[in-house]
Design an enzyme around this catalytic site. Structure first.
Site, PDB file in Angstrom:
ATOM      1  N   SER A 106      -3.005 -12.393  -6.366  1.00 27.41           N
ATOM      2  CA  SER A 106      -3.937 -11.271  -6.297  1.00 27.41           C
ATOM      3  C   SER A 106      -5.108 -11.586  -5.373  1.00 27.41           C
ATOM      4  CB  SER A 106      -4.477 -10.975  -7.700  1.00 27.41           C
ATOM      5  OG  SER A 106      -5.562 -10.069  -7.653  1.00 27.41           O
ATOM      6  N   TYR A 129      -6.325  -5.963  -1.328  1.00 29.64           N
ATOM      7  CA  TYR A 129      -7.175  -4.780  -1.444  1.00 29.64           C
ATOM      8  C   TYR A 129      -7.951  -4.662  -0.140  1.00 29.64           C
ATOM      9  CZ  TYR A 129      -6.534  -4.350  -6.527  1.00 29.64           C
ATOM     10  OH  TYR A 129      -6.007  -4.156  -7.783  1.00 29.64           O
ATOM     11  N   THR A 155      -1.977  -2.940  -1.798  1.00 33.02           N
ATOM     12  CA  THR A 155      -2.149  -2.013  -2.924  1.00 33.02           C
ATOM     13  C   THR A 155      -2.763  -0.719  -2.407  1.00 33.02           C
ATOM     14  OG1 THR A 155      -2.343  -3.767  -4.562  1.00 33.02           O
ATOM     15  CG2 THR A 155      -3.342  -1.664  -5.129  1.00 33.02           C
ATOM     16  N   LYS A 230       2.439  -1.230  -2.077  1.00 36.64           N
ATOM     17  CA  LYS A 230       2.547  -1.315  -3.536  1.00 36.64           C
ATOM     18  C   LYS A 230       1.785  -0.158  -4.185  1.00 36.64           C
ATOM     19  CE  LYS A 230       1.276  -4.471  -7.327  1.00 36.64           C
ATOM     20  NZ  LYS A 230       0.315  -3.603  -8.014  1.00 36.64           N
ATOM     21  N   HIS A 254       0.566   0.527 -11.123  1.00 40.29           N
ATOM     22  CA  HIS A 254      -0.539  -0.426 -11.353  1.00 40.29           C
ATOM     23  C   HIS A 254      -0.602  -0.817 -12.835  1.00 40.29           C
ATOM     24  CE1 HIS A 254      -4.238  -1.780  -8.986  1.00 40.29           C
ATOM     25  NE2 HIS A 254      -4.374  -2.377 -10.143  1.00 40.29           N
TER      26      HIS A 254
END
Length: 367
Positions: A106, A129, A155, A230, A254
């Site tokens: 992440s 992100y 994402t 994603k 998510h």
């Protein structure tokens, strides 16, 4: 309590973790309808097994973006793993590597890309992100490349953070002894306590709400790594993603933490697979707790699945050994499911092995 399946770890994690931390990992958005539906939708799919097939040898191995892995079960990006266990992402990386599968790190990890790379060899993807400050993004992508990460999972479902009411009640914030390690030197690594959710405030301040398909094009100009999108749930976005030249799609809601009342990912999967028409691989995360779930996803056209919460719950319970055990249990269950369904290799799994609710309704309407 003896652990005999993946779901058993959740109860152990609930006992071990502070309420704020457990609730952060476990909860979904608003009414949590989609959170429950992510599981229930798997339960509504039935098998159509074939008999008298020689299943002496069952091969679980597969290929993802050209990388050979031991099974189509991979690790999804889950944030802030050191809240679960002191070794956090290090333990998860080692467990994935030992199992011969892929870990996705992440952006909001409590260990940096360099630290995770230092745990040893392994195929790793980096979840991204997009921050308002594009220099931060470009720097992070370059660091992931240098650290040997093999793909970017972008994402795309978080222009704002979903309303997670447990986090609001608990005034969730990253514990002060931890930082978002990838951003530590950029004054973006800390998360302050606020009147509601510290994470929601962080996202509102840092994450770019204007993110659109043109930014996917921009990302392609700064990296040669394959990009997976994603957070896709529809045929329309699948076609746009392919037009944009992405290399793969992850069907994801998510973990039911963003928009409540979207369908379960397993319910959206076939629509996305049909729209992709084999041009790019399609993966799934959300709700996978059994080897049977893995088989059902592959039968509906997924090239592989990612697990999230089982990783942090097992990490909280038993550290690296817990994550290794979750991967082993899912592998063993998946292998057994393949044998009992009459499949000897992942390539043999197809739509004929399952029956969805829609299939059942069509069968009845023909009568």
């Amino acid at each position: 309590m003896e652990i005999v399946n993946v779901s058993d770890y959740e109860a152990v994690a609930k006992e071990k973790l502070p309420k704020m931390v457990f609730d952060y990992y476990a909860s979904g958005a608003e009414d949590q309808w989609t959170l429950q539906e992510n599981r229930k939708a798997f339960e509504r799919i039935r098998f159509r097994p074939r008999i008298l097939v020689d299943v002496t040898k069952v091969d679980l191995s597969t290929t993802v973006l050209g990388f050979k892995i031991s099974m189509p079960i991979m690790i999804a990006p889950t944030a802030m793993q050191k809240m679960a266990h002191p070794e956090g992402e290090f333990a998860t990386a080692r467990a994935a590597s030992a199992a011969g599968t892929i870990m996705t790190l992440s952006s909001w990890a409590t260990s940096s890309v360099e630290e995770v790379a230092s745990t040893g060899p392994g195929i790793r993807f980096f979840q991204l992100y997009v921050y308002k400050n594009r220099n931060v993004v470009a720097q992070l992508v370059r660091r992931a490349e240098r650290a040997g990460f093999k793909a970017i999972a972008l994402t795309v479902d978080t222009p704002r953070l979903g309303r997670r009411e447990s986090d609001i009640r608990n005034r969730f914030a990253l514990p002060p002894y931890l930082t978002l390690k990838n951003f530590e030197g950029l004054d973006l690594g800390k998360m302050e306590k606020t009147a509601d959710s510290g994470l929601a405030s962080y996202v509102a301040g840092q994450i770019d709400r204007s993110l659109s398909w043109k930014d996917v094009k921009w990302l392609q100009t700064i990296t040669s790594l394959p990009i997976l999108v994603k957070g896709v749930l529809t045929a329309e976005d699948t076609r746009l993603a392919i037009q944009a030249g992405i290399q793969g799609i992850i069907v994801s809601n998510h973990g039911a933490r963003q928009l409540d009342y979207v369908p379960a990912t397993i319910s959206s999967l076939e629509e996305v697979v049909k729209a992709a028409q084999g041009r790019v691989p399609v993966f799934l995360d959300g709700g996978v707790r059994r080897g049977t779930d893995v088989f059902k996803a592959l039968a509906l056209g997924a090239s592989g699945i990612f697990i999230g919460r089982p990783v942090v719950f097992s990490l909280a319970a038993e550290g690296e050994a817990g994550v290794r055990n979750v991967l082993k249990m899912l592998r063993d269950e998946f292998e057994l499911t393949m044998a009992l369904a009459g499949c000897c290799s992942v390539k043999e799994i197809n739509r004929n092995y399952i029956q969805t609710e829609a299939d059942m309704i069509r069968s009845i309407s023909r009568l």
